[in-house]
Design an enzyme around this catalytic site. Structure first.
Site, PDB file in Angstrom:
ATOM      1  N   ARG A 199      -3.016  -8.358 -20.592  1.00  0.00           N
ATOM      2  CA  ARG A 199      -3.943  -8.112 -21.698  1.00  0.00           C
ATOM      3  C   ARG A 199      -3.399  -7.074 -22.680  1.00  0.00           C
ATOM      4  NH1 ARG A 199      -7.721  -4.408 -21.075  1.00  0.00           N
ATOM      5  NH2 ARG A 199      -9.454  -5.638 -21.868  1.00  0.00           N
ATOM      6  N   ASP A 217     -10.636   0.772 -24.475  1.00  0.00           N
ATOM      7  CA  ASP A 217     -10.979   0.620 -23.064  1.00  0.00           C
ATOM      8  C   ASP A 217     -10.985   1.947 -22.324  1.00  0.00           C
ATOM      9  OD1 ASP A 217     -11.138  -2.064 -23.344  1.00  0.00           O
ATOM     10  OD2 ASP A 217      -9.161  -2.495 -22.506  1.00  0.00           O
ATOM     11  N   GLU A 249       1.883  -7.662   8.781  1.00  0.00           N
ATOM     12  CA  GLU A 249       1.843  -6.211   8.989  1.00  0.00           C
ATOM     13  C   GLU A 249       2.769  -5.452   8.041  1.00  0.00           C
ATOM     14  OE1 GLU A 249       0.573  -8.119  11.370  1.00  0.00           O
ATOM     15  OE2 GLU A 249      -1.152  -6.799  11.132  1.00  0.00           O
ATOM     16  N   PRO A 278       0.822  -1.219   0.000  1.00  0.00           N
ATOM     17  CA  PRO A 278       0.000   0.000   0.000  1.00  0.00           C
ATOM     18  C   PRO A 278       0.854   1.266   0.000  1.00  0.00           C
ATOM     19  CG  PRO A 278      -0.197  -1.172   2.092  1.00  0.00           C
ATOM     20  CD  PRO A 278       0.649  -2.012   1.203  1.00  0.00           C
TER      21      PRO A 278
HETATM   22  N1  ADE Z   1      -0.825  -5.019  -0.074  1.00  0.00           N
HETATM   23  C1  ADE Z   1      -1.689  -4.587   0.855  1.00  0.00           C
HETATM   24  N2  ADE Z   1      -2.430  -3.558   0.412  1.00  0.00           N
HETATM   25  C2  ADE Z   1      -2.028  -3.316  -0.885  1.00  0.00           C
HETATM   26  C3  ADE Z   1      -2.410  -2.378  -1.868  1.00  0.00           C
HETATM   27  N3  ADE Z   1      -3.361  -1.468  -1.655  1.00  0.00           N
HETATM   28  N4  ADE Z   1      -1.787  -2.430  -3.061  1.00  0.00           N
HETATM   29  C4  ADE Z   1      -0.814  -3.332  -3.283  1.00  0.00           C
HETATM   30  N5  ADE Z   1      -0.400  -4.242  -2.372  1.00  0.00           N
HETATM   31  C5  ADE Z   1      -1.001  -4.242  -1.179  1.00  0.00           C
END
Ligand code: ADE
Length: 250
Positions: free
Chosen positions: A153, A168, A115, A88
């Site tokens: 793709r 697309d 975590e 994230p």
């Molecule tokens: N791992 C946990 N959350 C994620 C996200 N939003 N994007 C990519 N990998 C992740």
């Protein structure tokens, strides 16, 4: 193109590889998806892949060792290869990034769990970090599937006879126009008559107008970045403020 997916849960990918568009591309030999079980690179009788965080706190942290050893065990396609950590905290994954990645020969996708991952992994073993959105998943596996799907793709031949990916959403910076198929009337809602007219130019202009309207209503941020033609600008100028508001629930 080859994808090496490093994960603690390789079995999660079985039906994904078999059932999706990339799965068919695998069958056709256009892409190759290899799964690497991170646990087999862990040491000791218990093959531990995570540990408690230094400094205390909740949760477990994935150890750098098994992941780095797994990466180093792979055959690499030189500088046509990229090692990507799904996290994230990564750079946002976009269609433009998918195009760029589709020009490479090999993507090594590292799926984090728990975590987080030991910070040293970031500097020692990966080239970049990608996030698929501003939310936290319980692991990188679903994010890796998103990346494999979006990138594969774009590999020539993967879509086969299916419609061009150039139409697309996002390819020209706009959302797509609405689609209709049979029946002509569904729950009292008619297909827009222009689509039955057989007039290709009228249909093209209608579709472009709808794409602009939808993008303005739902994702005005995209319009600011889209490359608009003179025709697009004329269409946009023709939208009254009231009309945009009416369309915003489309
Ligand atoms: N791992 C946990 N959350 C994620 C996200 N939003 N994007 C990519 N990998 C992740």
């Amino acid at each position: 193109m080859r994808f090496d997916i490093l994960t603690l849960f390789p079995e999660l990918f079985a039906s994904f590889v078999k059932e999706t568009i990339p799965g068919r591309a695998v069958a056709k030999g256009l892409i190759d998806i290899r799964l690497v079980d991170l646990r087999s690179f862990a040491r000791g009788p218990h093959r531990v892949t995570d540990d408690r965080p230094y400094g205390g706190g909740y949760g477990m942290v994935m150890k750098a060792g098994p992941i780095c050893r797994a990466v180093e065990s792979l055959e690499r396609a030189g500088d046509r290869s990229r090692i990507i950590l799904l996290s994230p905290q990564g750079e946002p994954f976009t269609q433009a990034r998918a195009w760029e990645l589709s020009t490479l020969e090999q993507l090594i996708l590292v799926c984090g769990r728990y975590e987080g991952v030991d910070e040293r992994l970031r500097t020692e073993c990966v080239d970049m970090e990608l996030s698929i959105g501003d939310y936290v998943l319980s692991g990188g596996e679903t994010a890796a599937m998103v990346v494999v799907d979006a990138v594969s793709r774009l590999v020539p031949g993967v879509l086969g006879g299916e419609r061009s990916n150039l139409e697309d959403s996002f390819e020209d910076g706009l959302l797509e126009y609405p689609h209709y198929t049979r029946p002509r009337v569904f729950r009292n809602q008619e297909v827009p008559p222009v689509l039955l007219s057989g007039d290709h130019e009228k249909i093209r202009v209608w579709r472009r107008t709808q794409a602009l309207k939808r993008t303005l209503a739902r994702r005005p941020d995209l319009l600011e970045r889209a490359e608009l033609t003179e025709e697009d600008k004329r269409i946009l100028a023709g939208f009254g403020q009231a009309e945009c508001l009416v369309q915003s629930d489309e």
